[in-house]
Scaffold this motif. Structure first.
Motif, PDB file in Angstrom:
ATOM      1  N   LEU A 176       0.868  -1.227  -0.057  1.00 25.10           N
ATOM      2  CA  LEU A 176       0.117   0.176   0.017  1.00 25.10           C
ATOM      3  C   LEU A 176       0.475   1.250  -0.064  1.00 25.10           C
ATOM      4  N   VAL A 177       1.894   1.312   0.687  1.00 26.68           N
ATOM      5  CA  VAL A 177       2.643   2.423   0.821  1.00 26.68           C
ATOM      6  C   VAL A 177       3.449   2.583  -0.575  1.00 26.68           C
ATOM      7  N   GLU A 178       4.037   1.567  -1.227  1.00 27.35           N
ATOM      8  CA  GLU A 178       4.479   1.728  -2.621  1.00 27.35           C
ATOM      9  C   GLU A 178       3.340   2.317  -3.466  1.00 27.35           C
ATOM     10  N   HIS A 179       2.286   1.856  -3.355  1.00 30.43           N
ATOM     11  CA  HIS A 179       1.322   2.225  -4.496  1.00 30.43           C
ATOM     12  C   HIS A 179       0.944   3.559  -4.353  1.00 30.43           C
ATOM     13  N   LEU A 180       0.684   4.112  -3.026  1.00 25.37           N
ATOM     14  CA  LEU A 180       0.301   5.642  -2.780  1.00 25.37           C
ATOM     15  C   LEU A 180       1.942   6.421  -3.316  1.00 25.37           C
ATOM     16  N   LYS A 181       2.787   5.788  -3.016  1.00 20.00           N
ATOM     17  CA  LYS A 181       4.216   6.684  -3.600  1.00 20.00           C
ATOM     18  C   LYS A 181       4.059   6.634  -4.918  1.00 20.00           C
ATOM     19  N   GLU A 182       3.577   5.694  -5.871  1.00 24.34           N
ATOM     20  CA  GLU A 182       3.631   5.742  -7.259  1.00 24.34           C
ATOM     21  C   GLU A 182       2.404   6.519  -7.632  1.00 24.34           C
ATOM     22  N   ARG A 193      -3.062   4.564   9.756  1.00 27.29           N
ATOM     23  CA  ARG A 193      -2.696   5.870  10.189  1.00 27.29           C
ATOM     24  C   ARG A 193      -1.613   6.437  11.205  1.00 27.29           C
ATOM     25  N   SER A 194      -0.979   5.367  11.641  1.00 24.57           N
ATOM     26  CA  SER A 194       0.152   5.877  12.549  1.00 24.57           C
ATOM     27  C   SER A 194       1.483   5.551  11.681  1.00 24.57           C
ATOM     28  N   HIS A 195       1.442   5.226  10.271  1.00 26.14           N
ATOM     29  CA  HIS A 195       2.695   5.023   9.516  1.00 26.14           C
ATOM     30  C   HIS A 195       3.578   6.177   9.772  1.00 26.14           C
ATOM     31  N   ASP A 196       4.597   6.202   9.721  1.00 23.58           N
ATOM     32  CA  ASP A 196       5.593   7.368   9.541  1.00 23.58           C
ATOM     33  C   ASP A 196       5.618   7.939   8.023  1.00 23.58           C
ATOM     34  N   LYS A 197       5.446   7.153   7.210  1.00 25.36           N
ATOM     35  CA  LYS A 197       5.586   7.359   5.608  1.00 25.36           C
ATOM     36  C   LYS A 197       4.317   7.819   5.185  1.00 25.36           C
ATOM     37  N   LEU A 198       3.256   7.777   5.942  1.00 19.78           N
ATOM     38  CA  LEU A 198       1.893   8.142   5.372  1.00 19.78           C
ATOM     39  C   LEU A 198       1.162   9.358   6.081  1.00 19.78           C
ATOM     40  N   VAL A 199       0.376  10.037   5.402  1.00 15.16           N
ATOM     41  CA  VAL A 199      -0.170  11.024   5.935  1.00 15.16           C
ATOM     42  C   VAL A 199      -1.891  10.714   5.819  1.00 15.16           C
ATOM     43  N   ALA A 202      24.383  26.807   2.468  1.00 16.15           N
ATOM     44  CA  ALA A 202      24.736  26.795   0.702  1.00 16.15           C
ATOM     45  C   ALA A 202      24.861  25.207   0.607  1.00 16.15           C
ATOM     46  N   GLN A 203      24.315  24.288   1.254  1.00 11.94           N
ATOM     47  CA  GLN A 203      24.541  22.935   1.305  1.00 11.94           C
ATOM     48  C   GLN A 203      23.841  22.296  -0.064  1.00 11.94           C
ATOM     49  N   GLY A 204      22.847  23.014  -0.433  1.00 13.50           N
ATOM     50  CA  GLY A 204      22.086  22.510  -1.393  1.00 13.50           C
ATOM     51  C   GLY A 204      21.120  21.434  -1.368  1.00 13.50           C
ATOM     52  N   LEU A 205      20.508  20.886  -2.357  1.00 13.55           N
ATOM     53  CA  LEU A 205      19.627  19.652  -2.007  1.00 13.55           C
ATOM     54  C   LEU A 205      19.813  18.549  -2.790  1.00 13.55           C
ATOM     55  N   SER A 206      19.757  17.468  -2.199  1.00 15.46           N
ATOM     56  CA  SER A 206      19.846  16.129  -2.659  1.00 15.46           C
ATOM     57  C   SER A 206      18.936  15.603  -3.672  1.00 15.46           C
ATOM     58  N   VAL A 207      19.314  15.418  -4.752  1.00 17.25           N
ATOM     59  CA  VAL A 207      18.199  15.030  -6.003  1.00 17.25           C
ATOM     60  C   VAL A 207      17.898  13.603  -5.560  1.00 17.25           C
ATOM     61  N   LYS A 208      18.510  12.835  -4.851  1.00 15.62           N
ATOM     62  CA  LYS A 208      17.927  11.576  -4.285  1.00 15.62           C
ATOM     63  C   LYS A 208      16.760  11.690  -3.674  1.00 15.62           C
ATOM     64  N   GLU A 209      16.897  12.650  -2.526  1.00 17.95           N
ATOM     65  CA  GLU A 209      15.833  13.040  -1.746  1.00 17.95           C
ATOM     66  C   GLU A 209      14.564  13.633  -2.463  1.00 17.95           C
ATOM     67  N   LEU A 210      14.835  14.457  -3.524  1.00 14.21           N
ATOM     68  CA  LEU A 210      13.749  14.832  -4.514  1.00 14.21           C
ATOM     69  C   LEU A 210      12.971  13.972  -5.102  1.00 14.21           C
ATOM     70  N   LYS A 211      13.800  12.694  -5.493  1.00 17.78           N
ATOM     71  CA  LYS A 211      12.943  11.597  -6.293  1.00 17.78           C
ATOM     72  C   LYS A 211      12.047  10.935  -5.255  1.00 17.78           C
ATOM     73  N   ASP A 212      12.235  10.965  -4.071  1.00 21.47           N
ATOM     74  CA  ASP A 212      11.421  10.436  -3.122  1.00 21.47           C
ATOM     75  C   ASP A 212       9.849  10.945  -3.088  1.00 21.47           C
ATOM     76  N   GLY A 213       9.062  10.344  -3.746  1.00 24.97           N
ATOM     77  CA  GLY A 213       7.665  10.767  -3.853  1.00 24.97           C
ATOM     78  C   GLY A 213       7.441  11.647  -5.118  1.00 24.97           C
ATOM     79  N   TRP A 214       8.451  12.040  -5.823  1.00 21.52           N
ATOM     80  CA  TRP A 214       8.503  13.065  -7.222  1.00 21.52           C
ATOM     81  C   TRP A 214       8.927  12.250  -8.389  1.00 21.52           C
ATOM     82  N   SER A 215       8.095  11.584  -9.148  1.00 18.08           N
ATOM     83  CA  SER A 215       8.663  10.959 -10.328  1.00 18.08           C
ATOM     84  C   SER A 215       8.934  11.913 -11.235  1.00 18.08           C
TER      85      SER A 215
END
Length: 286
Positions: free
Chosen positions: A91-97, A124-130, A162-175
Motif C-alpha cells: 500500500l505504501v509503494e502504491h501511494l508513492k507511485e 494511520r500511524s505509519h511514518d511514511k503516510l499522512v 549553501a549545502q544544496g538539495l540532494s536529488v535522491k531526496e527529491l525523487k522520493d515521492g516525485w517521479s
C-alpha cells in the motif's frame, strides 16, 4: 516303543494333511478384477444394459476422490502477501507511485480485500503516510513536500545554507524530479552537479542571477596571456619583482629545521657531591 511309534504316525499324518491343505488352496480360483470392463459391457455397446450400468457404478465407486488443497482456515492469497506488514508495504509503494491521496475504498480495491481495524490503525500511524481525517484519505509523505518546479525554486530560495538539495531526496515521492531539474538548469534558474560516469544529477542549488557579472572579452584575453610560474619558483619570482611572498619557500623551511635539529645543546654533567666534610681540603679544578 509303542508310544514312540504312535507319535511318529501322528506326525506323518499331520504332514500329509498340511500338504493337502496347501494343494487345495492352490486350486482356488481368483476372482476377476471388477475394474477391467470389456467393450461389450460399456454403455451403448452390444450386450445387456443391466450389466453395463452395474459395471459403470462399480467403477465410479472405486475412483479415488480428488484432493482439495484449499485451506479454509487461512486467508486467500490475492498476490499482495498473506501477512499484514507485507500488505502495508504494498500500500505504501502504491501511494508513492500514484502521488495523490486515496480513500479507503481505493486501497481495498487495490488489495482486493477489505481493510480490518488492525490494518487501519497501522496505516494511520505509519511514518511514511499522512492521514486526512476530514476527507478520510491516505497519502504518501515524501522527505520534501516538493512536486513542481515552483515549489523547488521556493524551497531553494528559502534555504539559509549553501549545502544544496540532494536529488535522491527529491525523487522520493516525485517521479518528475529529473525532468524538472533538466528544464530549470537549461533555463539557468538552478545550478546542478552531476556524476562523471553517467552525468546523473546529484545536488542542486539556486542560481542567483543578480550575482552574475559580465566580463569584457578584452579583459579575458589579457588574463589568459599572463603566464603563472610553477609553485616552486613563485617565491623567487615575487622577490625579484620586489614583492614579499605571503609564505616562505618550503625548501628553506626544511633546511632550517634540519640545522636546528643538528644543534642540540649539551647540558653539563654534574656528579653528586658526597664528601662535603672535605670541602676545604680538596682543590677545585673547574
Amino acid at each position: 516303543m509303542s508310544s514312540l511309534n504312535s507319535q511318529l504316525k501322528g506326525f506323518k499324518s499331520g504332514v500329509v494333511n498340511q500338504g493337502n491343505f496347501v494343494q487345495a488352496r492352490r486350486h482356488i480360483a481368483s476372482p476377476a478384477p471388477a475394474a477391467q470392463v470389456s467393450p461389450a459391457s460399456t454403455p451403448g455397446a452390444s450386450g445387456s444394459g443391466g450389466n453395463s450400468s452395474s459395471n459403470a457404478a462399480a467403477i465410479a465407486k472405486r475412483k479415488k476422490p480428488v484432493k482439495n488443497n484449499v485451506v479454509y482456515s487461512q486467508p486467500a492469497d490475492t498476490g499482495m502477501g498473506l501477512y499484514i506488514m507485507t500488505q502495508v508495504l504494498h500500500l505504501v509503494e502504491h501511494l508513492k507511485e500514484v502521488e495523490k491521496p486515496l480513500t479507503r475504498a481505493d486501497l481495498e480495491r487495490f488489495l482486493a480485500k477489505p481493510l480490518d481495524s488492525t490494518m487501519i490503525e497501522i496505516l494511520r500511524s505509519h511514518d511514511k503516510l499522512v492521514f486526512d481525517h476530514v476527507t478520510d484519505t491516505y497519502a504518501f509523505k515524501p522527505l520534501h513536500n516538493i512536486r513542481s518546479a515552483q515549489q523547488l525554486l521556493t524551497h531553494l530560495q528559502a534555504s539559509t545554507t549553501a549545502q544544496g538539495l540532494s536529488v535522491k531526496e527529491l525523487k522520493d515521492g516525485w517521479s518528475g524530479a529529473l525532468a524538472t531539474i533538466d528544464e530549470l538548469e537549461a533555463d539557468g534558474s538552478i545550478l546542478v552537479t552531476r556524476t562523471k560516469k553517467d552525468g546523473q544529477a546529484r545536488m542542486v542549488w539556486i542560481n542567483d542571477k543578480s550575482l552574475n557579472v559580465t566580463i569584457d572579452d578584452e579583459f579575458k584575453t589579457i588574463w589568459e596571456k599572463i603566464v603563472i610560474p610553477p609553485a616552486a619558483e613563485l617565491p623567487g619570482e615575487l622577490e625579484r619583482a620586489g614583492l614579499k611572498p605571503t609564505s616562505v619557500d618550503p625548501a628553506t623551511i626544511k633546511k632550517a629545521m634540519q640545522k636546528d635539529q643538528g644543534k642540540k645543546q649539551k647540558k653539563p654533567r654534574r656528579g653528586r657531591i658526597t664528601n662535603t666534610h672535605l670541602a676545604g681540603m680538596l682543590r677545585d679544578y673547574n
